[in-house]
Design an enzyme around this catalytic site. Structure first.
Site, PDB file in Angstrom:
ATOM      1  CG  ASP A   1       0.282  -6.214  -4.444  1.00 26.77           C
ATOM      2  OD1 ASP A   1      -0.282  -6.952  -3.616  1.00 26.77           O
ATOM      3  OD2 ASP A   1      -0.279  -5.247  -4.984  1.00 26.77           O
ATOM      4  CG  HIS A   2       0.930  -8.731   1.362  1.00 24.51           C
ATOM      5  ND1 HIS A   2       0.581  -7.415   1.453  1.00 24.51           N
ATOM      6  CD2 HIS A   2      -0.044  -9.402   2.018  1.00 24.51           C
ATOM      7  CE1 HIS A   2      -0.551  -7.304   2.122  1.00 24.51           C
ATOM      8  NE2 HIS A   2      -0.951  -8.497   2.482  1.00 24.51           N
TER       9      HIS A   2
ATOM     10  CG  HIS B   1      -2.980  -5.128  -1.573  1.00 21.88           C
ATOM     11  ND1 HIS B   1      -1.671  -5.388  -1.887  1.00 21.88           N
ATOM     12  CD2 HIS B   1      -2.961  -4.628  -0.312  1.00 21.88           C
ATOM     13  CE1 HIS B   1      -0.900  -5.056  -0.858  1.00 21.88           C
ATOM     14  NE2 HIS B   1      -1.660  -4.592   0.103  1.00 21.88           N
TER      15      HIS B   1
HETATM   16  C1  BG6 Z   1      -1.465  -3.810   3.594  1.00 21.33           C
HETATM   17  C2  BG6 Z   1      -2.135  -2.515   3.948  1.00 21.33           C
HETATM   18  O1  BG6 Z   1      -0.704  -3.664   2.421  1.00 21.33           O
HETATM   19  O2  BG6 Z   1      -2.447  -4.806   3.408  1.00 21.33           O
HETATM   20  C3  BG6 Z   1      -2.979  -2.693   5.188  1.00 21.33           C
HETATM   21  O3  BG6 Z   1      -1.151  -1.522   4.162  1.00 21.33           O
HETATM   22  C4  BG6 Z   1      -3.962  -3.814   5.004  1.00 21.33           C
HETATM   23  O4  BG6 Z   1      -3.662  -1.496   5.519  1.00 21.33           O
HETATM   24  C5  BG6 Z   1      -3.228  -5.060   4.557  1.00 21.33           C
HETATM   25  O5  BG6 Z   1      -4.619  -4.051   6.236  1.00 21.33           O
HETATM   26  C6  BG6 Z   1      -4.198  -6.156   4.216  1.00 21.33           C
HETATM   27  O6  BG6 Z   1      -3.481  -7.318   4.006  1.00 21.33           O
HETATM   28  P1  BG6 Z   1      -4.076  -8.731   4.377  1.00 21.33           P
HETATM   29  O7  BG6 Z   1      -3.034  -9.694   3.925  1.00 21.33           O
HETATM   30  O8  BG6 Z   1      -4.259  -8.740   5.863  1.00 21.33           O
HETATM   31  O9  BG6 Z   1      -5.369  -8.836   3.643  1.00 21.33           O
END
Ligand code: BG6
Length: 490
Positions: A179-180, A242
């Site tokens: 989950d980045h 997230h």
């Molecule tokens: C991803 C989603 O996991 O996270 C995207 O699939 C989203 O739709 C993105 O835009 C948001 O990540 P960050 O790091 O740009 O806030």
């Protein structure tokens, strides 16, 4: 750090080009890669190592947070290889195994392999099964780990099935579910802010906190991901993963120590303490939205239904807002409001802790300017913390005004804080699972999201219901206003 080969399935995909390779390049720059290391990118198309390295060079130049210097890239490139394989061709994995043994001998990587599944979810099972059948997934003399991208399943049932496939092959201790958001600096900082400050921790409960808001707002639309997003929607794309991670880190109890499992145990308890949504809760406390045409940064943009690979009468939500309670000793009675959406008027992610008003002290009571104390954890784009409190306006008798203390972390340490993927790849290399989701966390967040998703899928919504570039559907404002509150953002 052990020596290892990283095998990326999906080596020609977007994720590899935009995130994984730039992250590897930055790790290389910092001297954070193993001493003996190689990358083998696996994908369907025919390509030589040379051509592939050239393509990677272009992407790293474009997406790396550090400028690319030829010497460092050359060093990394000499360790990158390309291997052609069709993921469903079982015999191909036996040849891949031989190839990796050969690479291991050439690079001296001690037999350790970190697999990265940067493929679409339909391929998770076939890749894992073939890795297992070919004997690539285990070894008695070296380790195997697997990093797996979201979405982890489409609902609880499919996630359970997928989990079974992967765990029987690799075992939970070797699985790194990405989950980045967990790789983002401010999420890692959350435990420090909460548990290393006597200023905050004693107040972090229902005696002092009025409500918590977790807000993620994006200006971008679905870009070229229409076919994926049609199945996911905001609930599965952002909320189930997230947003739930932001929530659990905000609400968890202090862990007994900082080990991966102690932290994950506490996060899990938060999810377990949320009562599953009934149909009535969903109708009253959940709002969905879909963007129509509008303007972003002064340019006209199309509505969701006009996007590529999106059905012209799509019922998929690009916005979701939820209100719920965590039913435990710390949080009983404190509403949590969570919202996320695409094509909104701003790009930011914030956690807002709104404190209760003090009992009215007579001479402040009727002072319209007295505002609630707010602590805002700014996750992105600016990273930091913001504290709002009340003070007397200078030169007046007793007029109160809100003032702020604003700490911008990425202004102080420079804009260059590491990208989430750098931290995550590094952690998987050293075998630290703290910033990855454990199966039961995934399971319980699906338990919460599934009923909402089922109801929303079964009932046609009156979409589109917000214009691109706006603040989202008006029902989301009503959701919080009917409680006498407002969405807060700074
Ligand atoms: C991803 C989603 O996991 O996270 C995207 O699939 C989203 O739709 C993105 O835009 C948001 O990540 P960050 O790091 O740009 O806030």
């Amino acid at each position: 750090m052990d020596n290892l080969i990283m095998v990326i399935f999906g080596g020609t995909g977007d994720l590899t080009h935009r995130k994984l390779m730039p992250a590897l390049y930055n790790l290389q720059l910092e001297g954070s890669l193993p001493k003996r290391f190689a990358v083998v990118s696996v994908a369907r198309r025919e390509k030589t190592d040379e051509v592939y390295r050239g393509e990677i060079y272009e992407s790293v130049k474009r997406y790396s947070r550090n400028r690319v210097d030829g010497e460092n890239f050359k060093q990394l490139a000499s360790r990158i290889h390309y291997y052609r394989l069709s993921f469903d061709y079982a015999d191909g994995y036996i040849e891949l195994k031989r190839y990796l043994e050969d690479m291991d001998g050439r690079h001296g990587t001690d037999g350790n392999i970190l697999f990265y599944l940067a493929v679409s979810p339909e391929n998770f099972e076939v890749v894992t099964t073939n890795l297992n059948a070919s004997g690539l997934a285990s070894s008695s003399t070296s380790w195997r780990r697997v990093m797996i991208e979201k979405p982890f399943g489409e609902d609880l049932t499919s996630a359970e099935y997928l989990n079974k496939c992967i765990t029987t092959v690799f075992g939970e201790d070797n699985i790194y579910r990405i989950d980045h958001y967990l790789g983002k600096e401010m999420l890692q900082n959350m435990l420090a802010i909460r548990f290393a400050n006597s200023l905050f921790e004693p107040l972090w409960n229902n005696r002092f906190i009025d409500n918590v808001q977790i807000i993620s707002s994006e200006t971008k639309g679905v870009e070229n991901r229409g076919s994926y997003y049609e199945k996911a929607g905001a609930l599965k794309d952002m909320m189930q993963n997230h947003m739930m991670q932001l929530l659990t880190l905000t609400a968890m109890e202090p862990p007994v120590d900082l080990s991966a499992n102690s932290i994950r145990d506490e996060k899990l308890k938060v999810l377990k303490a949320i009562r599953p949504f009934t149909e009535d809760d969903i109708r009253r406390n959940c709002v969905r939205g879909q963007y129509g045409p509008g303007r972003i940064a002064d340019k006209p943009v199309v509505g969701y239904r006009e996007e590529e690979k999106v059905s012209p009468d799509s019922n998929t939500e690009t916005f979701a807002a939820l209100k719920f309670y965590i039913e435990n000793y710390r949080w009983a009675g404190v509403p949590f409001y969570i919202r996320t959406g695409k094509r909104l008027n701003n790009d930011f992610t914030q956690i807002v802790i709104e404190f209760k008003f003090l009992p009215g002290i007579p001479y402040f009571k009727n002072n319209a300017e007295v505002s609630p104390n707010l602590l805002v954890i700014k996750v992105q784009p600016e990273e930091g913390t913001y504290l709002q409190f009340n003070a007397k306006r200078p030169g007046t008798r007793n007029t109160i005004q809100p003032v702020k203390m604003d700490f911008c972390q990425n202004c102080e340490v420079g804009v260059n804080s590491p990208e989430a993927y750098e931290r995550l790849i590094y952690d998987a290399m050293i075998g630290d699972q703290t910033l990855f989701t454990r199966w039961d966390e995934v399971e319980y967040s699906w338990r919460l999201i599934d009923p909402i998703s089922r109801l929303w899928r079964s009932e046609k919504a009156d979409f589109p219901n917000y214009a691109s570039g706006s603040n989202g559907p008006s029902e989301a404002d009503l959701l919080i206003r009917k409680d006498g509150r407002e969405w807060r953002s700074i």
